[in-house]
Design a protein around this motif. Structure first.
Motif, short mmCIF file in Angstrom:
data_model
loop_
_atom_site.label_atom_id
_atom_site.label_comp_id
_atom_site.label_asym_id
_atom_site.label_seq_id
_atom_site.Cartn_x
_atom_site.Cartn_y
_atom_site.Cartn_z
N GLY A 56 23.84 25.95 22.28
CA GLY A 56 22.76 25.26 21.59
C GLY A 56 21.47 25.26 22.38
N ARG A 57 20.44 24.72 21.77
CA ARG A 57 19.09 24.74 22.29
C ARG A 57 18.91 23.85 23.52
NH1 ARG A 57 17.33 22.92 18.15
NH2 ARG A 57 16.96 20.74 18.68
N ASP A 58 19.43 22.61 23.44
CA ASP A 58 19.19 21.64 24.50
C ASP A 58 20.16 20.47 24.37
OD1 ASP A 58 18.27 20.22 22.28
OD2 ASP A 58 16.15 20.49 22.79
N ALA A 59 19.93 19.43 25.17
CA ALA A 59 20.81 18.26 25.15
C ALA A 59 20.81 17.57 23.79
CB ALA A 59 20.39 17.28 26.24
N HIS A 60 19.67 17.56 23.13
CA HIS A 60 19.59 16.94 21.81
C HIS A 60 20.51 17.67 20.84
CE1 HIS A 60 17.69 15.56 18.00
NE2 HIS A 60 17.39 14.48 18.71
N ALA A 61 20.51 19.00 20.90
CA ALA A 61 21.39 19.78 20.04
C ALA A 61 22.86 19.55 20.39
CB ALA A 61 21.05 21.27 20.16
N PHE A 62 23.14 19.32 21.67
CA PHE A 62 24.51 19.03 22.09
C PHE A 62 25.01 17.73 21.45
CE2 PHE A 62 27.54 17.04 24.99
CZ PHE A 62 28.45 18.07 25.22
N LEU A 63 24.12 16.77 21.29
CA LEU A 63 24.52 15.46 20.76
C LEU A 63 24.66 15.44 19.24
CD1 LEU A 63 22.26 13.20 22.99
CD2 LEU A 63 24.76 13.35 23.09
N GLN A 64 24.02 16.35 18.56
CA GLN A 64 24.00 16.31 17.09
C GLN A 64 25.39 16.32 16.45
OE1 GLN A 64 21.28 19.47 16.14
NE2 GLN A 64 19.49 18.31 16.84
N PRO A 65 26.30 17.21 16.85
CA PRO A 65 27.64 17.14 16.25
C PRO A 65 28.35 15.83 16.56
CG PRO A 65 27.29 19.24 17.39
CD PRO A 65 26.16 18.35 17.77
N GLN A 66 28.06 15.25 17.73
CA GLN A 66 28.65 13.96 18.07
C GLN A 66 28.20 12.88 17.08
OE1 GLN A 66 30.83 13.75 20.69
NE2 GLN A 66 30.48 15.92 21.13
N ALA A 67 26.95 12.96 16.68
CA ALA A 67 26.42 12.00 15.71
C ALA A 67 27.05 12.22 14.33
CB ALA A 67 24.91 12.12 15.63
N PHE A 68 27.19 13.47 13.96
CA PHE A 68 27.76 13.75 12.64
C PHE A 68 29.21 13.29 12.54
CE2 PHE A 68 29.26 16.26 9.06
CZ PHE A 68 28.23 16.05 8.16
N ALA A 69 29.95 13.38 13.67
CA ALA A 69 31.34 12.94 13.69
C ALA A 69 31.48 11.45 14.00
CB ALA A 69 32.13 13.76 14.70
N LYS A 70 30.37 10.74 14.00
CA LYS A 70 30.34 9.27 14.12
C LYS A 70 30.81 8.76 15.47
CE LYS A 70 28.99 9.79 10.01
NZ LYS A 70 27.56 10.06 9.87
N TYR A 71 30.66 9.56 16.50
CA TYR A 71 30.93 9.09 17.85
C TYR A 71 29.75 8.28 18.39
CZ TYR A 71 34.91 12.34 18.40
OH TYR A 71 36.10 13.01 18.29
N ILE A 72 28.55 8.61 17.95
CA ILE A 72 27.35 8.01 18.55
C ILE A 72 26.29 7.69 17.50
CG2 ILE A 72 27.69 9.26 20.73
CD1 ILE A 72 25.31 11.10 19.82
N GLY A 73 25.34 6.88 17.90
CA GLY A 73 24.06 6.72 17.22
C GLY A 73 22.97 7.13 18.20
N PHE A 74 21.78 7.36 17.69
CA PHE A 74 20.67 7.79 18.56
C PHE A 74 19.45 6.95 18.22
CE2 PHE A 74 17.44 10.81 20.18
CZ PHE A 74 17.98 11.03 21.45
N ALA A 75 18.93 6.23 19.23
CA ALA A 75 17.90 5.21 18.97
C ALA A 75 16.62 5.45 19.76
CB ALA A 75 18.45 3.82 19.33
N ASN A 76 15.54 4.82 19.29
CA ASN A 76 14.29 4.67 20.04
C ASN A 76 13.59 5.99 20.35
OD1 ASN A 76 12.37 2.89 21.14
ND2 ASN A 76 13.11 3.31 23.21
N GLN A 77 13.76 6.98 19.53
CA GLN A 77 12.95 8.20 19.67
C GLN A 77 12.54 8.66 18.28
OE1 GLN A 77 14.65 12.07 20.79
NE2 GLN A 77 13.11 12.17 22.41
N SER A 78 13.46 9.25 17.59
CA SER A 78 13.30 9.58 16.17
C SER A 78 14.70 9.65 15.58
CB SER A 78 12.57 10.92 15.98
OG SER A 78 13.29 11.97 16.59
N GLN A 79 14.77 9.45 14.30
CA GLN A 79 16.07 9.43 13.65
C GLN A 79 16.77 10.76 13.80
OE1 GLN A 79 16.75 7.38 9.73
NE2 GLN A 79 16.93 9.48 9.01
N MET A 80 18.01 10.75 14.33
CA MET A 80 18.83 11.95 14.39
C MET A 80 19.49 12.11 13.03
SD MET A 80 21.82 13.02 17.12
CE MET A 80 20.70 13.35 18.49
#
Length: 509
Positions: A56-80
């Motif tokens: 993937g492109r970067d750390a943000h891209a690494f986290l995206q599948p984690q968000a889709f699988a409901k492991y995480i939320g992402f706050a205080n920057q922009s909505q993932m």
């Protein structure tokens, strides 16, 4: 598909010009003891990395599948957007690897390591096409990588045919690896050992077969017999085999390491994960999360399960961010930021294999072994792997052997009913894939509807079905331009002519 072939041709032209332009430098600086020509070993390294590495492109891209699988939320920057179920287009770019797969086999033909490299080729193809078809449905398979012959508009094979082809290729991989010898160019911990690759390939075949559980009754697939044949042959992962994947290092660091806390400080662990780990008294919680600042300030200790609080991943972004700023949530464990090799990248493990075997035993796909023993051996292996993480990141609740020996009590003890046993197995696979293979967790959710992913119609970005989780990626946009006839036929055959994220693919029916 045509644009992929154009990219390949331009890449080769660019590489050729570089090589020509640097010829004088290379004449002066070539080591006479090293090869300057591409070979099977060099090509195999690229093929394996293309299959297993995070590309993937970067750390943000690494986290995206984690968000889709409901492991995480992402706050205080922009909505993932992935946190709120926005499902975009898939990609066929991975197919560009296929040319290197063929080159690898060509280079190896006639050499002592031919069978080993052919095994890698079959595994790499199976691994690639499995993920493509599980993401989108019907995909080009038999016509893929034929651009050099002038076939720029490949037909789409049915998902059923693709999955049968994948299983057949994995069977071929097993055969090749059984005749192979140690080969060079393997960046995984297996270091070119064909016996370990054989075991991992067969474990992956079990994973593919389990993903077909809804099609158990289809006689043309022969799922139970295929599964039992692999198990009875007994060429599967052992705990001593180790995982199929990659180790991070100071040269190749974890995607979240060294990001100046731009991402880890905004990554909130979900209540779907935290609440269950607390219910199970599972110490992996302390390796995954930081205690909530507000709860620590209120007097709780970092070693207290109740110092950890997750977010409802469907919660409105503004509300979530406000609570995040107030310190109400547990954030991602700091080891991911501070340690360049916080954990390896594991694609196939003994732990997952054993949990798959536990489910297969409950389903009576196999008659050997005991479901309870499979379940316990899988979880124990996962805990032992977690125990390798530096204890300084475990918030004074490090996993040790005594904890593992006494783990299976209370809510973790193997349940008495089949339904509860399956839920235990499914959730342990969910835990296992945290920060590892979140996409597989999403595939499993589609198959089992467990764990129960939270949905809020007021925040859901699945516009057509706001009460549901999407079930597939859209096809690449390039297909409608460069392969329109085959693209439209695939949609007509599967999805009533509409490329929608809520259209149900064959494997889920």
């Amino acid at each position: 598909m045509k644009n992929i072939n154009i990219i390949i041709r331009k890449s080769f032209l660019f590489l050729f010009l570089i090589l020509v332009g640097c010829s004088n430098f290379e004449d002066l600086n070539t080591n006479p003891d090293s090869s300057t020509k591409a070979n099977a070993s060099m090509t195999a390294t690229g093929v394996i990395l293309s299959s297993l590495k995070f590309n993937g492109r970067d750390a943000h891209a690494f986290l995206q599948p984690q968000a889709f699988a409901k492991y995480i939320g992402f706050a205080n920057q922009s909505q993932m957007s992935q946190q709120y179920n926005e499902m975009g287009n898939g990609s066929f770019e991975g197919m560009t690897m296929l040319q290197n797969v063929e080159k690898m086999v060509q280079y190896a033909t006639g050499t002592p390591t031919e069978n080993s490299y052919k095994g890698i080729a079959k595994f790499a193809r199976a691994y690639l096409f499995y993920h493509l078809t599980m993401q989108m449905g019907d995909v080009p398979y038999t016509d893929a990588n034929k651009g050099e012959t002038g076939l720029y508009r490949p037909k789409f094979d049915t998902q059923k045919d693709v999955l049968i082809g994948i299983l057949d290729e994995l069977k071929e991989a097993d055969s090749y690896f059984s005749k192979g010898i140690v080969f060079d160019g393997d960046p995984t911990p297996y270091k070119g050992d064909p016996t370990k690759w054989r075991k991992a390939s067969n474990a992956f075949a079990l994973k593919v077969l389990m993903s077909l559980s809804k099609k158990e009754a289809d006689p043309s697939l022969n799922i139970k017999a295929r599964f039992a044949e692999i198990v009875n042959a007994n060429n599967l992962l052992e705990e001593s085999t180790g995982f199929l994947g990659l180790n991070y290092s100071i040269v190749d660091i974890h995607p979240l390491s060294g990001t100046n806390d731009l991402f880890t400080s905004r990554t909130v662990i979900s209540s779907l994960l935290i609440d269950e780990l607390k219910r199970l008294n599972d110490r992996r919680l302390f390796y995954y999360a930081e205690p909530a600042t507000k709860l620590i300030n209120d007097g709780k200790q970092e070693s207290d399960f109740n110092a950890y609080q997750g977010v409802d991943a469907a919660l409105d972004y503004t509300v979530m961010t406000q609570k995040y700023l107030e310190g109400e949530y547990s954030l991602l464990n700091q080891r991911y930021l501070k340690d360049y090799a916080s954990e390896p990248r594991m694609r196939m493990t003994y732990a997952e294999q054993q949990l798959i075997l536990a489910e297969a035993r409950i389903l009576n796909w196999i008659t050997v072994g005991d479901a309870k023993k499979y379940y316990e051996s899988g979880v124990k292996s996962a805990l032992k792997e977690q125990m390798k993480t530096k204890a300084i990141y475990a918030h004074a609740m490090a996993i040790d052997q005594a904890y593992i020996d006494n783990y299976f009590t209370g809510n973790v003890a193997f349940a008495s009913t089949t339904g509860d046993q399956l839920k235990q197995i499914w959730y342990q696979r969910y835990i296992l894939n945290f920060m590892q293979d979140a996409t597989s967790s999403y595939f499993e959710y589609r198959r089992t509807n467990y764990p129960n992913f939270p949905v809020d119609p007021t925040t859901n970005l699945n516009i057509d079905e706001p009460t549901k989780i999407p079930v597939r990626w859209l096809y690449p946009t390039s297909e409608s331009s460069y392969n329109r006839e085959n693209y439209e036929k695939a949609l007509a055959d599967q999805y009533d002519g509409y490329d929608g994220v809520n259209k149900v693919m064959w494997v889920l029916k």
